[in-house]
Design a protein around this motif. Structure first.
Motif, PDB file in Angstrom:
ATOM      1  N   ARG A 219       0.815  -1.217   0.000  1.00 42.25           N
ATOM      2  CA  ARG A 219       0.000   0.000   0.000  1.00 42.25           C
ATOM      3  C   ARG A 219       0.850   1.270   0.000  1.00 42.25           C
ATOM      4  O   ARG A 219       0.395   2.336   0.406  1.00 42.25           O
ATOM      5  CB  ARG A 219      -0.946  -0.015   1.207  1.00 42.25           C
ATOM      6  CG  ARG A 219      -1.957  -1.153   1.145  1.00 42.25           C
ATOM      7  CD  ARG A 219      -2.722  -1.333   2.435  1.00 42.25           C
ATOM      8  NE  ARG A 219      -3.598  -2.500   2.348  1.00 42.25           N
ATOM      9  CZ  ARG A 219      -3.213  -3.748   2.536  1.00 42.25           C
ATOM     10  NH1 ARG A 219      -1.936  -3.991   2.817  1.00 42.25           N
ATOM     11  NH2 ARG A 219      -4.053  -4.754   2.427  1.00 42.25           N
ATOM     12  N   ALA A 220       2.090   1.145  -0.461  1.00 37.60           N
ATOM     13  CA  ALA A 220       2.978   2.303  -0.500  1.00 37.60           C
ATOM     14  C   ALA A 220       2.461   3.356  -1.476  1.00 37.60           C
ATOM     15  O   ALA A 220       1.900   3.027  -2.520  1.00 37.60           O
ATOM     16  CB  ALA A 220       4.391   1.871  -0.894  1.00 37.60           C
ATOM     17  N   ASN A 221       2.673   4.625  -1.140  1.00 37.99           N
ATOM     18  CA  ASN A 221       2.257   5.692  -2.048  1.00 37.99           C
ATOM     19  C   ASN A 221       3.255   5.830  -3.196  1.00 37.99           C
ATOM     20  O   ASN A 221       4.302   5.178  -3.214  1.00 37.99           O
ATOM     21  CB  ASN A 221       2.095   7.016  -1.293  1.00 37.99           C
ATOM     22  CG  ASN A 221       3.386   7.469  -0.613  1.00 37.99           C
ATOM     23  OD1 ASN A 221       4.485   7.144  -1.050  1.00 37.99           O
ATOM     24  ND2 ASN A 221       3.247   8.227   0.466  1.00 37.99           N
ATOM     25  N   ASP A 222       2.933   6.684  -4.153  1.00 40.93           N
ATOM     26  CA  ASP A 222       3.761   6.815  -5.353  1.00 40.93           C
ATOM     27  C   ASP A 222       5.182   7.248  -5.022  1.00 40.93           C
ATOM     28  O   ASP A 222       6.151   6.770  -5.627  1.00 40.93           O
ATOM     29  CB  ASP A 222       3.132   7.816  -6.326  1.00 40.93           C
ATOM     30  CG  ASP A 222       1.905   7.251  -7.020  1.00 40.93           C
ATOM     31  OD1 ASP A 222       1.722   6.020  -6.978  1.00 40.93           O
ATOM     32  OD2 ASP A 222       1.134   8.036  -7.614  1.00 40.93           O
ATOM     33  N   ALA A 223       5.322   8.157  -4.065  1.00 40.00           N
ATOM     34  CA  ALA A 223       6.653   8.650  -3.709  1.00 40.00           C
ATOM     35  C   ALA A 223       7.521   7.522  -3.151  1.00 40.00           C
ATOM     36  O   ALA A 223       8.697   7.389  -3.504  1.00 40.00           O
ATOM     37  CB  ALA A 223       6.544   9.787  -2.700  1.00 40.00           C
ATOM     38  N   LYS A 224       6.938   6.699  -2.271  1.00 42.97           N
ATOM     39  CA  LYS A 224       7.685   5.586  -1.685  1.00 42.97           C
ATOM     40  C   LYS A 224       8.028   4.546  -2.736  1.00 42.97           C
ATOM     41  O   LYS A 224       9.152   4.010  -2.765  1.00 42.97           O
ATOM     42  CB  LYS A 224       6.863   4.944  -0.565  1.00 42.97           C
ATOM     43  CG  LYS A 224       7.550   3.778   0.134  1.00 42.97           C
ATOM     44  CD  LYS A 224       8.820   4.221   0.843  1.00 42.97           C
ATOM     45  CE  LYS A 224       9.429   3.086   1.650  1.00 42.97           C
ATOM     46  NZ  LYS A 224      10.695   3.492   2.321  1.00 42.97           N
ATOM     47  N   ARG A 225       7.083   4.260  -3.626  1.00 46.46           N
ATOM     48  CA  ARG A 225       7.340   3.287  -4.686  1.00 46.46           C
ATOM     49  C   ARG A 225       8.459   3.768  -5.598  1.00 46.46           C
ATOM     50  O   ARG A 225       9.331   2.988  -6.000  1.00 46.46           O
ATOM     51  CB  ARG A 225       6.057   3.035  -5.486  1.00 46.46           C
ATOM     52  CG  ARG A 225       4.984   2.314  -4.680  1.00 46.46           C
ATOM     53  CD  ARG A 225       3.632   2.397  -5.372  1.00 46.46           C
ATOM     54  NE  ARG A 225       3.583   1.567  -6.551  1.00 46.46           N
ATOM     55  CZ  ARG A 225       3.196   0.306  -6.569  1.00 46.46           C
ATOM     56  NH1 ARG A 225       2.855  -0.294  -5.441  1.00 46.46           N
ATOM     57  NH2 ARG A 225       3.158  -0.377  -7.695  1.00 46.46           N
ATOM     58  N   THR A 226       8.445   5.053  -5.918  1.00 45.88           N
ATOM     59  CA  THR A 226       9.493   5.614  -6.780  1.00 45.88           C
ATOM     60  C   THR A 226      10.850   5.532  -6.096  1.00 45.88           C
ATOM     61  O   THR A 226      11.858   5.165  -6.709  1.00 45.88           O
ATOM     62  CB  THR A 226       9.175   7.076  -7.127  1.00 45.88           C
ATOM     63  OG1 THR A 226       7.940   7.121  -7.853  1.00 45.88           O
ATOM     64  CG2 THR A 226      10.277   7.689  -7.976  1.00 45.88           C
ATOM     65  N   GLU A 227      10.890   5.862  -4.804  1.00 46.19           N
ATOM     66  CA  GLU A 227      12.131   5.796  -4.047  1.00 46.19           C
ATOM     67  C   GLU A 227      12.694   4.378  -4.031  1.00 46.19           C
ATOM     68  O   GLU A 227      13.888   4.163  -4.283  1.00 46.19           O
ATOM     69  CB  GLU A 227      11.887   6.261  -2.615  1.00 46.19           C
ATOM     70  CG  GLU A 227      13.098   6.104  -1.704  1.00 46.19           C
ATOM     71  CD  GLU A 227      12.732   6.149  -0.228  1.00 46.19           C
ATOM     72  OE1 GLU A 227      13.567   5.700   0.585  1.00 46.19           O
ATOM     73  OE2 GLU A 227      11.627   6.605   0.112  1.00 46.19           O
ATOM     74  N   MET A 228      11.849   3.406  -3.732  1.00 50.37           N
ATOM     75  CA  MET A 228      12.303   2.021  -3.663  1.00 50.37           C
ATOM     76  C   MET A 228      12.705   1.495  -5.035  1.00 50.37           C
ATOM     77  O   MET A 228      13.682   0.739  -5.161  1.00 50.37           O
ATOM     78  CB  MET A 228      11.209   1.149  -3.057  1.00 50.37           C
ATOM     79  CG  MET A 228      10.948   1.418  -1.590  1.00 50.37           C
ATOM     80  SD  MET A 228      12.385   1.052  -0.541  1.00 50.37           S
ATOM     81  CE  MET A 228      12.397  -0.744  -0.610  1.00 50.37           C
TER      82      MET A 228
END
Length: 232
Positions: free
Chosen positions: A81-90
């Motif tokens: 359920r990560a948001n877009d910012a977290k997904r992009t970072e990972m």
């Protein structure tokens, strides 16, 4: 890159489901509870006929697309359920991508194509150029560092693409038919270079391929059939 000893699995997919035209009469279920546990340092072949959903699976694993249901863990972190910012970072920090076509930036040299993603990740130019130079040396392309993609052969371009994918020292490499557009001899050379890079860095890799000979050289084979992953 994370220490492999810190997590039991580099990548985990649990109960992944994905359908297109969801809820409509023409709905197509592509993934039906797909399960994957990729160990640190493991190289796994993903085999499936065209249209079976392997690219969809790789996009979900790489946080480029969302699943309709299921859980995704990367290096022990639950990103379901990560948001877009977290997904992009990972994605930037932990995942390397290689596609069938290299997608190198034509106006930049081989070395610059490897340096740019590192700069975007906050690496200094000096360190980025050193790492790019080292990676090119590992795949036998030191002498081609200053050449633009148009001056490289197909096999050389794909080796540069591998180096670019490894530039930020990811935990997981995802490759979608990385040798699919190469002749058999060149495909073998490129695949050997990839396996050497993977062995030297200790990262995990999930590699989609139609080539049974290449698949047999990996640690194990998974087949995508009727939306589920089964041992090959």
């Amino acid at each position: 890159m994370n220490n492999p000893a810190m997590t039991e699995f580099a990548l985990e997919l649990s109960g992944i489901e994905k359908a297109y035209l969801k809820g409509e009469p023409g709905e197509v279920a592509v993934l039906r509870g797909a399960e994957l546990a990729l160990k640190p340092g493991e190289v796994v072949a993903l085999v499936a006929p065209s249209g079976a959903g392997k690219s969809t699976l790789l996009h979900i694993a790489g946080l480029l697309d969302g699943a309709d249901a299921g859980e995704i863990r990367l290096s022990g972190q639950d990103l379901t359920r990560a948001n877009d910012a977290k997904r992009t970072e990972m994605r930037r920090r932990e995942i390397g991508f290689v596609y069938q076509f290299h997608h190198l930036l034509p106006e930049f040299t081989a070395l610059e194509n490897i340096v740019l993603p590192q700069l975007a990740n906050g690496t200094s130019e000096r360190h980025a150029r050193k790492r790019g130079t080292d990676l090119l040396a590992r795949v036998g392309l030191s002498h081609r560092a200053a050449h633009r993609p148009a001056a490289l052969s197909g096999g050389e371009q794909q080796r540069v693409a591998f180096c670019r994918a490894m530039a930020n020292q990811p935990s997981v490499l995802l490759a979608d038919e990385p040798t699919g557009n190469l002749d058999p001899a060149t495909s073998d050379t490129v695949f050997a270079a990839l396996m050497e890079l993977v062995a030297e860095t200790g990262l995990s890799a999930l590699i989609a391929t139609h080539n049974p000979d290449l698949a047999a050289r990996m640690d194990r084979v998974l087949r995508l059939e009727e939306g589920k992953l089964i041992a090959g």
